[in-house]
Design a protein around this motif. Structure first.
Motif, PDB file in Angstrom:
ATOM      1  N   UNK A   1      -9.394   3.534   7.487  1.00  0.00           N
ATOM      2  CA  UNK A   1     -10.388   3.097   8.468  1.00  0.00           C
ATOM      3  C   UNK A   1     -10.245   1.610   8.770  1.00  0.00           C
ATOM      4  N   UNK A   2      -9.968   0.811   7.736  1.00  0.00           N
ATOM      5  CA  UNK A   2      -9.761  -0.625   7.950  1.00  0.00           C
ATOM      6  C   UNK A   2      -8.505  -0.866   8.783  1.00  0.00           C
ATOM      7  N   UNK A   3      -7.423  -0.147   8.464  1.00  0.00           N
ATOM      8  CA  UNK A   3      -6.177  -0.302   9.229  1.00  0.00           C
ATOM      9  C   UNK A   3      -6.367   0.103  10.685  1.00  0.00           C
TER      10      UNK A   3
ATOM     11  N   UNK B   1      10.008   6.858   5.246  1.00  0.00           N
ATOM     12  CA  UNK B   1       8.979   6.702   4.229  1.00  0.00           C
ATOM     13  C   UNK B   1       7.654   7.339   4.631  1.00  0.00           C
ATOM     14  N   UNK B   2       7.305   7.245   5.908  1.00  0.00           N
ATOM     15  CA  UNK B   2       5.950   7.611   6.320  1.00  0.00           C
ATOM     16  C   UNK B   2       5.665   9.095   6.209  1.00  0.00           C
ATOM     17  N   UNK B   3       6.699   9.920   6.066  1.00  0.00           N
ATOM     18  CA  UNK B   3       6.483  11.350   6.001  1.00  0.00           C
ATOM     19  C   UNK B   3       5.574  11.737   4.843  1.00  0.00           C
ATOM     20  N   UNK B   4       5.780  11.140   3.663  1.00  0.00           N
ATOM     21  CA  UNK B   4       5.044  11.589   2.501  1.00  0.00           C
ATOM     22  C   UNK B   4       3.915  10.661   2.098  1.00  0.00           C
ATOM     23  N   UNK B   5       3.573   9.680   2.871  1.00  0.00           N
ATOM     24  CA  UNK B   5       2.563   8.699   2.500  1.00  0.00           C
ATOM     25  C   UNK B   5       1.151   9.214   2.755  1.00  0.00           C
TER      26      UNK B   5
ATOM     27  N   UNK C   1       1.224   4.504  12.250  1.00  0.00           N
ATOM     28  CA  UNK C   1       0.825   5.064  10.954  1.00  0.00           C
ATOM     29  C   UNK C   1      -0.408   4.348  10.416  1.00  0.00           C
ATOM     30  N   UNK C   2      -1.360   5.095   9.890  1.00  0.00           N
ATOM     31  CA  UNK C   2      -2.586   4.508   9.380  1.00  0.00           C
ATOM     32  C   UNK C   2      -2.430   3.970   7.959  1.00  0.00           C
TER      33      UNK C   2
ATOM     34  N   UNK D   1       4.536  -2.747   3.885  1.00  0.00           N
ATOM     35  CA  UNK D   1       5.087  -1.977   4.990  1.00  0.00           C
ATOM     36  C   UNK D   1       4.344  -2.357   6.270  1.00  0.00           C
ATOM     37  N   UNK D   2       5.039  -3.038   7.151  1.00  0.00           N
ATOM     38  CA  UNK D   2       4.437  -3.524   8.379  1.00  0.00           C
ATOM     39  C   UNK D   2       4.166  -2.389   9.356  1.00  0.00           C
ATOM     40  N   UNK D   3       3.045  -2.474  10.049  1.00  0.00           N
ATOM     41  CA  UNK D   3       2.684  -1.457  11.039  1.00  0.00           C
ATOM     42  C   UNK D   3       3.632  -1.529  12.234  1.00  0.00           C
ATOM     43  N   UNK D   4       4.059  -0.370  12.708  1.00  0.00           N
ATOM     44  CA  UNK D   4       4.894  -0.288  13.903  1.00  0.00           C
ATOM     45  C   UNK D   4       4.189   0.565  14.947  1.00  0.00           C
TER      46      UNK D   4
END
Length: 315
Positions: A238-240, A289-293, A266-267, A275-278
């Protein structure tokens, strides 16, 4: 003096099926456009490889090919032969026969031939090459063409007088800009390297389709796709999301986004973190990486709030 020994081989020079891997069976015939068809060397090669094809856009100035091509291609193929009917320079793009999977052509070579008048692109016969390329581009733009192969002499690679590039260089520059979904390349081949007892060098402009183009993300989403509920997100998510909404608002105000855009991110990512937001616009964000986060796909969670994000960006 002993007579010269002649070594004979049982290999037929046209037995390409013995040299090339077997091709898979196509569910339908290939539609092959053959402007400047000549005696249809392409069709002979396809026959040798066992490829079923249907010829169309058969053009040539030589009317004496009529009987041969009728027998070779079949009586149901429309032939455009002779100085009038076979003149490609009179062809309107609206008259191009479709569909076309493959276009193979050998436009007149005298403009660039060693024995010609060396006028290059200023020779009126060079106009045929331009017409063939216009047909290629038109077929590409309507989504028909899958590959093309244009043959000529090596003189077409010679630099134009007073210039640092050749006619072929100019053609390639235009094609790579206007039809980037095709892999344009020029190949020089020696006939003697392909089981032919002939000294002949030929240049081939070859291009297979490497991309089917792109579609917008909006086309894949249902208009009534519901927003996800904020309470289903973790506190960090929610913060992101709140931070991202502020960033999106700034991007909208700066003109980097349009109000109709769908922005996916990605949230479980944030600026200043490991990990910087794209962001991706009208495309789905994806990395290894984002698949399993975060216990699931953050892309999906972000995508479920297109309306919420758009509204936040407009505020």
């Amino acid at each position: 003096m002993a007579p010269k020994r002649i070594i004979r081989t049982t290999l037929d020079p046209n037995a390409w099926e013995g040299l090339c891997p077997a091709l898979p069976a196509f569910k339908r015939p290939l539609y092959v456009a053959t402007p400047c068809i000549g005696i249809d060397g392409c069709g002979t090669a396809l026959d040798a490889l066992g490829v079923r094809y249907q010829a169309n856009n058969v053009y040539d100035l030589e009317h004496r090919y009529q009987a041969y091509l009728t027998q070779h291609l079949g009586g149901n193929v429309q032939l455009h032969l002779g100085k009038k009917d076979g003149d490609l320079c009179q062809l309107q793009l609206s008259d191009v026969e479709r569909p076309v999977d493959l276009l193979v052509s050998g436009p007149p070579c005298p403009p660039w031939a060693g024995q010609g008048n060396h006028k290059g692109q200023h020779d009126h016969r060079a106009d045929v090459f331009i017409v063939v390329m216009k047909v290629c581009i038109a077929l590409i733009k309507v989504g028909d063409l899958h590959a093309c192969c244009i043959e000529n002499v090596k003189g077409i690679l010679a630099k134009i007088k007073g210039s640092t590039c050749s006619f072929m260089d100019q053609i390639l520059h235009i094609l790579r800009q206007e039809c980037a979904e095709f892999q344009w390349g020029v190949h020089t081949l020696q006939a003697s390297s392909y089981l032919l007892a002939q000294q002949r060098t030929r240049v081939f402009l070859r291009a297979p389709l490497t991309s089917f183009g792109s579609r917008q993300l909006q086309e894949f989403l249902s208009p009534d796709l519901p927003n996800c509920k904020l309470e289903t997100l973790t506190e960090v998510m929610q913060k992101n999301l709140k931070d991202a909404q502020a960033h999106l608002k700034a991007m909208l105000q700066d003109g980097h986004l349009d109000a109709a855009d769908l922005v996916v991110f990605p949230l479980d990512r944030a600026d200043g973190k490991a990990y910087k937001r794209s962001y991706t616009t009208n495309l789905v964000y994806m990395d290894e990486c984002s698949q399993g986060c975060s216990g699931g796909s953050p892309q999906t969670k972000a995508m479920k709030r297109p309306a919420a994000k758009a509204k936040a960006a407009k505020k």
